[in-house]
Design a protein around this motif. Structure first.
Motif, PDB file in Angstrom:
ATOM      1  N   ILE A 301       0.856  -1.211   0.000  1.00 25.87           N
ATOM      2  CA  ILE A 301       0.000   0.000   0.000  1.00 25.87           C
ATOM      3  C   ILE A 301       0.880   1.245   0.000  1.00 25.87           C
ATOM      4  CG2 ILE A 301      -1.766   1.274   1.312  1.00 25.87           C
ATOM      5  CD1 ILE A 301      -2.884  -1.342   0.257  1.00 25.87           C
ATOM      6  N   GLU A 302       1.939   1.230   0.823  1.00 22.68           N
ATOM      7  CA  GLU A 302       2.830   2.396   0.951  1.00 22.68           C
ATOM      8  C   GLU A 302       3.443   2.748  -0.411  1.00 22.68           C
ATOM      9  OE1 GLU A 302       6.938   3.823   3.184  1.00 22.68           O
ATOM     10  OE2 GLU A 302       6.460   1.687   3.040  1.00 22.68           O
ATOM     11  N   VAL A 303       3.931   1.724  -1.131  1.00 19.42           N
ATOM     12  CA  VAL A 303       4.557   1.966  -2.440  1.00 19.42           C
ATOM     13  C   VAL A 303       3.520   2.470  -3.440  1.00 19.42           C
ATOM     14  CG1 VAL A 303       5.728   0.851  -4.396  1.00 19.42           C
ATOM     15  CG2 VAL A 303       6.491   0.387  -2.067  1.00 19.42           C
ATOM     16  N   GLN A 304       2.316   1.885  -3.390  1.00 20.93           N
ATOM     17  CA  GLN A 304       1.243   2.348  -4.294  1.00 20.93           C
ATOM     18  C   GLN A 304       0.949   3.832  -4.073  1.00 20.93           C
ATOM     19  OE1 GLN A 304      -2.270  -0.182  -4.126  1.00 20.93           O
ATOM     20  NE2 GLN A 304      -1.026  -2.031  -4.200  1.00 20.93           N
ATOM     21  N   GLN A 305       0.890   4.228  -2.778  1.00 20.82           N
ATOM     22  CA  GLN A 305       0.619   5.642  -2.453  1.00 20.82           C
ATOM     23  C   GLN A 305       1.749   6.542  -2.964  1.00 20.82           C
ATOM     24  OE1 GLN A 305       0.131   5.316   1.796  1.00 20.82           O
ATOM     25  NE2 GLN A 305      -2.101   5.161   1.682  1.00 20.82           N
ATOM     26  N   MET A 306       2.994   6.081  -2.746  1.00 24.27           N
ATOM     27  CA  MET A 306       4.145   6.874  -3.193  1.00 24.27           C
ATOM     28  C   MET A 306       4.133   7.052  -4.711  1.00 24.27           C
ATOM     29  SD  MET A 306       6.993   5.322  -0.636  1.00 24.27           S
ATOM     30  CE  MET A 306       8.450   5.798  -1.488  1.00 24.27           C
ATOM     31  N   LYS A 307       3.769   5.976  -5.412  1.00 22.90           N
ATOM     32  CA  LYS A 307       3.734   6.041  -6.879  1.00 22.90           C
ATOM     33  C   LYS A 307       2.650   7.009  -7.346  1.00 22.90           C
ATOM     34  CE  LYS A 307       5.908   1.743  -8.338  1.00 22.90           C
ATOM     35  NZ  LYS A 307       5.743   0.368  -8.814  1.00 22.90           N
ATOM     36  N   ALA A 308       1.481   6.962  -6.684  1.00 24.07           N
ATOM     37  CA  ALA A 308       0.379   7.855  -7.048  1.00 24.07           C
ATOM     38  C   ALA A 308       0.788   9.317  -6.830  1.00 24.07           C
ATOM     39  CB  ALA A 308      -0.855   7.512  -6.217  1.00 24.07           C
ATOM     40  N   GLN A 309       1.450   9.563  -5.688  1.00 28.03           N
ATOM     41  CA  GLN A 309       1.894  10.926  -5.354  1.00 28.03           C
ATOM     42  C   GLN A 309       2.933  11.409  -6.376  1.00 28.03           C
ATOM     43  OE1 GLN A 309       3.324  11.233  -1.307  1.00 28.03           O
ATOM     44  NE2 GLN A 309       4.029  13.323  -1.621  1.00 28.03           N
ATOM     45  N   ALA A 310       3.864  10.527  -6.729  1.00 31.11           N
ATOM     46  CA  ALA A 310       4.920  10.890  -7.687  1.00 31.11           C
ATOM     47  C   ALA A 310       4.314  11.212  -9.054  1.00 31.11           C
ATOM     48  CB  ALA A 310       5.933   9.759  -7.800  1.00 31.11           C
ATOM     49  N   LYS A 311       3.274  10.458  -9.404  1.00 32.69           N
ATOM     50  CA  LYS A 311       2.604  10.663 -10.690  1.00 32.69           C
ATOM     51  C   LYS A 311       1.955  12.054 -10.735  1.00 32.69           C
ATOM     52  CE  LYS A 311      -0.155   7.839 -13.823  1.00 32.69           C
ATOM     53  NZ  LYS A 311      -1.050   6.690 -13.942  1.00 32.69           N
ATOM     54  N   GLU A 312       1.296  12.405  -9.618  1.00 33.79           N
ATOM     55  CA  GLU A 312       0.662  13.739  -9.535  1.00 33.79           C
ATOM     56  C   GLU A 312       1.698  14.845  -9.679  1.00 33.79           C
ATOM     57  OE1 GLU A 312      -1.760  14.331  -6.009  1.00 33.79           O
ATOM     58  OE2 GLU A 312      -2.813  12.438  -6.389  1.00 33.79           O
ATOM     59  N   GLU A 313       2.832  14.682  -8.951  1.00 36.85           N
ATOM     60  CA  GLU A 313       3.895  15.706  -9.002  1.00 36.85           C
ATOM     61  C   GLU A 313       4.441  15.836 -10.417  1.00 36.85           C
ATOM     62  OE1 GLU A 313       6.689  14.517  -5.978  1.00 36.85           O
ATOM     63  OE2 GLU A 313       5.265  14.975  -4.380  1.00 36.85           O
ATOM     64  N   LYS A 314       4.564  14.709 -11.094  1.00 36.52           N
ATOM     65  CA  LYS A 314       5.104  14.704 -12.455  1.00 36.52           C
ATOM     66  C   LYS A 314       4.147  15.456 -13.395  1.00 36.52           C
ATOM     67  CE  LYS A 314       7.525  11.552 -15.506  1.00 36.52           C
ATOM     68  NZ  LYS A 314       7.729  10.199 -15.954  1.00 36.52           N
ATOM     69  N   LEU A 315       2.847  15.208 -13.227  1.00 37.28           N
ATOM     70  CA  LEU A 315       1.857  15.892 -14.067  1.00 37.28           C
ATOM     71  C   LEU A 315       1.906  17.397 -13.851  1.00 37.28           C
ATOM     72  CD1 LEU A 315      -1.182  13.431 -13.800  1.00 37.28           C
ATOM     73  CD2 LEU A 315       0.110  13.973 -15.870  1.00 37.28           C
ATOM     74  N   LEU A 316       2.073  17.805 -12.576  1.00 38.04           N
ATOM     75  CA  LEU A 316       2.182  19.233 -12.255  1.00 38.04           C
ATOM     76  C   LEU A 316       3.382  19.855 -12.975  1.00 38.04           C
ATOM     77  CD1 LEU A 316       1.324  19.546  -8.446  1.00 38.04           C
ATOM     78  CD2 LEU A 316       0.282  20.808 -10.324  1.00 38.04           C
ATOM     79  N   LYS A 317       4.506  19.135 -12.907  1.00 36.94           N
ATOM     80  CA  LYS A 317       5.733  19.628 -13.575  1.00 36.94           C
ATOM     81  C   LYS A 317       5.508  19.782 -15.078  1.00 36.94           C
ATOM     82  CE  LYS A 317       9.509  18.235 -10.619  1.00 36.94           C
ATOM     83  NZ  LYS A 317      10.383  17.121 -10.316  1.00 36.94           N
ATOM     84  N   GLU A 318       4.847  18.785 -15.653  1.00 40.20           N
ATOM     85  CA  GLU A 318       4.564  18.825 -17.103  1.00 40.20           C
ATOM     86  C   GLU A 318       3.753  20.075 -17.439  1.00 40.20           C
ATOM     87  OE1 GLU A 318       5.298  16.597 -19.631  1.00 40.20           O
ATOM     88  OE2 GLU A 318       6.602  15.509 -18.263  1.00 40.20           O
ATOM     89  N   LYS A 319       2.741  20.352 -16.562  1.00 41.99           N
ATOM     90  CA  LYS A 319       1.882  21.536 -16.790  1.00 41.99           C
ATOM     91  C   LYS A 319       2.698  22.814 -16.705  1.00 41.99           C
ATOM     92  CE  LYS A 319      -2.776  20.083 -15.554  1.00 41.99           C
ATOM     93  NZ  LYS A 319      -3.671  19.878 -14.397  1.00 41.99           N
ATOM     94  N   GLU A 320       3.558  22.899 -15.673  1.00 44.18           N
ATOM     95  CA  GLU A 320       4.384  24.106 -15.501  1.00 44.18           C
ATOM     96  C   GLU A 320       5.274  24.334 -16.712  1.00 44.18           C
ATOM     97  OE1 GLU A 320       6.522  23.628 -11.825  1.00 44.18           O
ATOM     98  OE2 GLU A 320       4.667  23.672 -10.653  1.00 44.18           O
ATOM     99  N   ARG A 321       5.691  23.250 -17.314  1.00 45.40           N
ATOM    100  CA  ARG A 321       6.560  23.344 -18.480  1.00 45.40           C
ATOM    101  C   ARG A 321       5.829  23.974 -19.654  1.00 45.40           C
ATOM    102  NH1 ARG A 321       9.283  17.647 -19.356  1.00 45.40           N
ATOM    103  NH2 ARG A 321      10.132  18.227 -21.354  1.00 45.40           N
TER     104      ARG A 321
END
Length: 321
Positions: A301-321
């Motif tokens: 569960i912990e890894v799944q949560q971390m992956k979901a969070q990382a995915k969100e952060e990545k999408l934010l970065k893409e948008k900022e770009r």
């Protein structure tokens, strides 16, 4: 009277941290303090390394008190925070940017210090990704000739092998560096690791051993299993034992035995110079094997949560770009 706290210095790949610990502090408590300070959650790859009283590098045991371990007594006590285990595939497994950065800096360091052999052409390509990770996009107005003069970008042996001047080396690196425009720093670090992980010596821990006949050999332990190498060639294994083909590993004093799953196959026996080396080999085998098995199960569960969070952060970065 309570005993005085003891000062500890922990050197990560890009910082020096100071802590003070009690005589009762365990390895795990110190390790937890370090990962909390640097904000790292993928803790399963890392450990604290120190020199023992014999001058050998070893890993701090988490389940024992720090001060009851065989640490060279100096003030402050010195530890290095390093990757102890490596992913099988960096792009599939590394989740956090901080984890990526720690691996990138450590692997880069190993390549530059020639601990990991890397062919010259690959060294130049890796140097161009390292330049992108450090300086961002190439800009001819800022990145003028000689801007890399103070950066160590290539292993000494590679530089000595060819009759190029420093300027010519830099031109070759910049030629590739210009190709990476638009690449985020994290992407450049990931590209670097994706290339580096295919090098034969990447992620391998080597131990000096002897076989039954007394021949000097190397044992290599990595994410995929155990390999035996000739003493003068750390790149081409003579025999390999993938984790899936090992039934059992054990040692008795200096003698170490690998039992294959195939009961008809002979056991492989070797000898280390000291009992403490066999203990280290076994601990490293167990840790690598545990991660090997874990990769073949569903994420916790912990890894799944971390992956979901990382995915969100990545999408934010893409948008900022």
């Amino acid at each position: 009277m309570p005993s005085k706290p003891v000062n500890v210095r922990v050197i990560t790949m890009d910082a020096e941290l100071e802590f003070s610990i009690q005589h009762t502090t365990t390895g795990k408590q110190l390790f937890d303090q370090v990962v909390k300070t640097i904000g790292l959650r993928e803790i399963w790859y890392f450990g604290l390394q120190y020199k023992d009283t014999k001058g050998l590098l070893t890993w701090l045991k988490l389940n024992k008190k720090v001060l009851s371990q065989d640490i060279a007594k100096e003030s402050p006590l010195q530890f290095k925070f390093r990757a102890k285990y490596f992913p099988e595939d960096v792009s599939e497994e590394i989740i956090q940017d901080i984890t990526l950065r720690m691996f990138f800096l450590q692997v880069k360091d190993c390549i530059l210090s020639e601990e990991i052999y890397c062919p010259p052409e690959t060294c130049v390509l890796l140097a161009s990704y390292a330049t992108q990770a450090k300086y961002g996009d190439y800009n001819p107005d800022i990145h003028k000739k000689g801007f890399l003069a103070n950066d160590k970008l290539l292993p000494k042996k590679v530089v000595e092998q060819y009759q190029y001047s420093e300027a010519e080396w830099h031109d070759r690196i910049v030629h590739w560096y210009q190709e990476h425009n638009g690449m985020l720093r994290e992407e450049a670090m990931m590209e670097y690791l994706k290339i580096a992980q295919d090098l034969e010596m990447y992620g391998v821990n080597y131990f000096e051993i002897k076989n039954k006949k007394g021949t000097d050999l190397w044992l290599g332990v990595d994410a995929l299993g155990l390999n035996i190498y000739e003493r003068e060639d750390k790149m081409t294994p003579r025999i390999g034992f993938p984790w899936s083909e090992i039934r059992n590993i054990s040692f008795n004093d200096k003698k170490f035995v690998i039992k294959p799953v195939d009961k008809k196959a002979p056991d492989f026996v070797f000898f280390a110079s000291r009992l403490r080396i066999n203990k280290r080999i076994l601990a490293l085998c167990m840790g690598n094997h545990e991660l090997y098995m874990r990769r073949r199960k569903t994420d916790s569960i912990e890894v799944q949560q971390m992956k979901a969070q990382a995915k969100e952060e990545k999408l934010l970065k893409e948008k900022e770009r």
